[in-house]
Motif scaffolding. Structure first.
Motif, short mmCIF file in Angstrom:
data_model
loop_
_atom_site.label_atom_id
_atom_site.label_comp_id
_atom_site.label_asym_id
_atom_site.label_seq_id
_atom_site.Cartn_x
_atom_site.Cartn_y
_atom_site.Cartn_z
N SER A 4 -43.77 -35.89 27.41
CA SER A 4 -44.84 -35.12 26.79
C SER A 4 -46.23 -35.61 27.20
N SER A 5 -46.32 -36.83 27.70
CA SER A 5 -47.61 -37.38 28.13
C SER A 5 -48.04 -36.86 29.49
N LEU A 6 -47.14 -36.20 30.22
CA LEU A 6 -47.47 -35.71 31.55
C LEU A 6 -48.38 -34.49 31.45
N ARG A 7 -49.57 -34.59 31.98
CA ARG A 7 -50.54 -33.52 31.88
C ARG A 7 -50.22 -32.42 32.90
N HIS A 8 -50.47 -31.18 32.50
CA HIS A 8 -50.12 -30.05 33.36
C HIS A 8 -51.06 -28.88 33.05
N SER A 9 -51.08 -27.92 33.96
CA SER A 9 -51.98 -26.77 33.82
C SER A 9 -51.47 -25.63 34.69
N VAL A 10 -52.12 -24.48 34.55
CA VAL A 10 -51.82 -23.31 35.37
C VAL A 10 -53.15 -22.75 35.87
N SER A 11 -53.22 -22.52 37.17
CA SER A 11 -54.44 -21.96 37.75
C SER A 11 -54.61 -20.50 37.33
N THR A 12 -55.78 -19.95 37.61
CA THR A 12 -56.09 -18.58 37.23
C THR A 12 -55.08 -17.60 37.83
N VAL A 13 -54.54 -16.74 36.97
CA VAL A 13 -53.57 -15.74 37.41
C VAL A 13 -54.30 -14.66 38.20
N SER A 14 -53.80 -14.35 39.38
CA SER A 14 -54.48 -13.39 40.27
C SER A 14 -53.76 -12.06 40.37
N THR A 15 -52.56 -11.96 39.81
CA THR A 15 -51.80 -10.71 39.91
C THR A 15 -51.86 -9.96 38.59
N ASP A 16 -51.38 -8.72 38.61
CA ASP A 16 -51.40 -7.88 37.41
C ASP A 16 -50.27 -8.22 36.44
N MET A 17 -49.30 -9.03 36.88
CA MET A 17 -48.17 -9.36 36.02
C MET A 17 -48.55 -10.43 35.00
N ASN A 18 -48.26 -10.18 33.75
CA ASN A 18 -48.50 -11.19 32.72
C ASN A 18 -47.53 -12.35 32.91
N ARG A 19 -48.05 -13.55 32.84
CA ARG A 19 -47.23 -14.76 32.99
C ARG A 19 -46.74 -15.17 31.60
N ILE A 20 -45.44 -15.06 31.34
CA ILE A 20 -44.88 -15.34 30.03
C ILE A 20 -43.94 -16.54 30.12
N SER A 21 -44.17 -17.53 29.29
CA SER A 21 -43.30 -18.70 29.25
C SER A 21 -43.07 -19.14 27.81
N LEU A 22 -42.04 -19.91 27.63
CA LEU A 22 -41.71 -20.47 26.32
C LEU A 22 -41.79 -21.98 26.43
N SER A 23 -42.46 -22.61 25.46
CA SER A 23 -42.56 -24.07 25.44
C SER A 23 -41.98 -24.61 24.15
N PHE A 24 -41.47 -25.83 24.22
CA PHE A 24 -41.04 -26.51 23.00
C PHE A 24 -41.22 -28.01 23.16
N ASN A 25 -41.33 -28.69 22.03
CA ASN A 25 -41.44 -30.14 21.98
C ASN A 25 -40.18 -30.74 21.36
N VAL A 26 -39.91 -31.99 21.73
CA VAL A 26 -38.69 -32.67 21.29
C VAL A 26 -39.04 -34.03 20.71
N PHE A 27 -38.45 -34.34 19.56
CA PHE A 27 -38.54 -35.67 18.97
C PHE A 27 -37.11 -36.13 18.68
N VAL A 28 -36.94 -37.24 17.98
CA VAL A 28 -35.60 -37.75 17.70
C VAL A 28 -35.43 -38.05 16.21
N LYS A 29 -34.19 -37.96 15.77
CA LYS A 29 -33.78 -38.43 14.45
C LYS A 29 -32.86 -39.62 14.64
N GLY A 30 -32.93 -40.56 13.68
CA GLY A 30 -32.07 -41.74 13.78
C GLY A 30 -32.86 -42.99 13.49
N VAL A 31 -32.39 -44.10 14.02
CA VAL A 31 -33.03 -45.40 13.84
C VAL A 31 -33.31 -46.00 15.20
#
Length: 220
Positions: free
Chosen positions: A176-203
């Motif tokens: 999650s610490s890795l920085r990332h980005s997306v450059s300006t979209v130049s086409t007419d197609m909408n860029r759709i993505s799904l993101s999620f974060n992960v943590f842990v349960k336990g000891v």
């Protein structure tokens, strides 16, 4: 190309990555189900402004029963990542904390960012222009001296950022610490993505070393 090029050395030298940043790939081997497409379309009707683009108002999209098969596949990939990369000795279970859609339209971009309060983060591509779309990862290990590099000699060791092409149905998992980005979209197609974060349960940790942390009481 870069891998083959780096193997060549006139005096027998070798370069090995030390403490590399893991980037996990997997590809969904099917088309989206009708109920999944319906869910995506419903979520895209309720967007809010983000820096440079839009995100869904719902931050728990994977709780929708219409995405149950996708969520199960994501969870199997998360466990695969843990088994390959993390290899924890503690009895911990990774789980998805939040999940949302990203929508980037023509002329928009996704700002450089990392995901806080998380161990692993993801991007899953729903609709992209596979001819032009890329994700940009940024080097977290800053050097205090920067050399001007020949354009043909960029590699993961000397670059401040690195582009990767993307495709529909591809899942990326990374720290999650890795920085990332997306450059300006130049086409007419909408860029759709799904993101999620992960943590842990336990000891995790050890009481004797004063590193003990009980994560069993986290609420579902």
């Amino acid at each position: 190309y870069w891998k083959e090029k780096m193997k060549l050395s006139n005096i027998g030298g070798e370069v090995q990555a030390l403490f590399p940043t893991p980037l996990y790939f997997n590809q969904l081997d099917r088309a989206f189900h009708d109920e999944e497409k319906e869910c995506f379309n419903d979520e895209l009707k309720n967007l809010e402004n983000n820096v440079g683009n839009y995100v869904s108002e719902n931050i728990h999209v994977l709780n929708d029963n219409r995405l149950r098969h996708l969520k199960k596949w994501f969870e199997s990939c998360i466990h695969d990542y843990f088994n390959i990369v993390v290899c924890p000795s503690e009895d911990v279970t990774p789980y998805i904390t939040i999940s949302w859609l990203n929508c980037t339209k023509k002329g928009q971009y996704h700002h450089e960012h990392a995901h806080y309060n998380s161990i692993i983060s993801s991007v899953f591509y729903i609709d992209v222009d596979e001819n032009t779309d890329r994700v940009k990862f940024h080097n977290n290990q800053y050097n205090n001296i920067t050399f001007v590099k020949n354009t043909e000699d960029h590699n993961p060791y000397n670059s401040n950022s690195w582009y990767l092409p993307v495709r529909r149905g591809r899942l990326l998992l990374f720290p999650s610490s890795l920085r990332h980005s997306v450059s300006t979209v130049s086409t007419d197609m909408n860029r759709i993505s799904l993101s999620f974060n992960v943590f842990v349960k336990g000891v995790v940790g050890d009481a004797n070393n004063k590193t003990f942390l009980d994560l069993r009481k986290l609420r579902d």
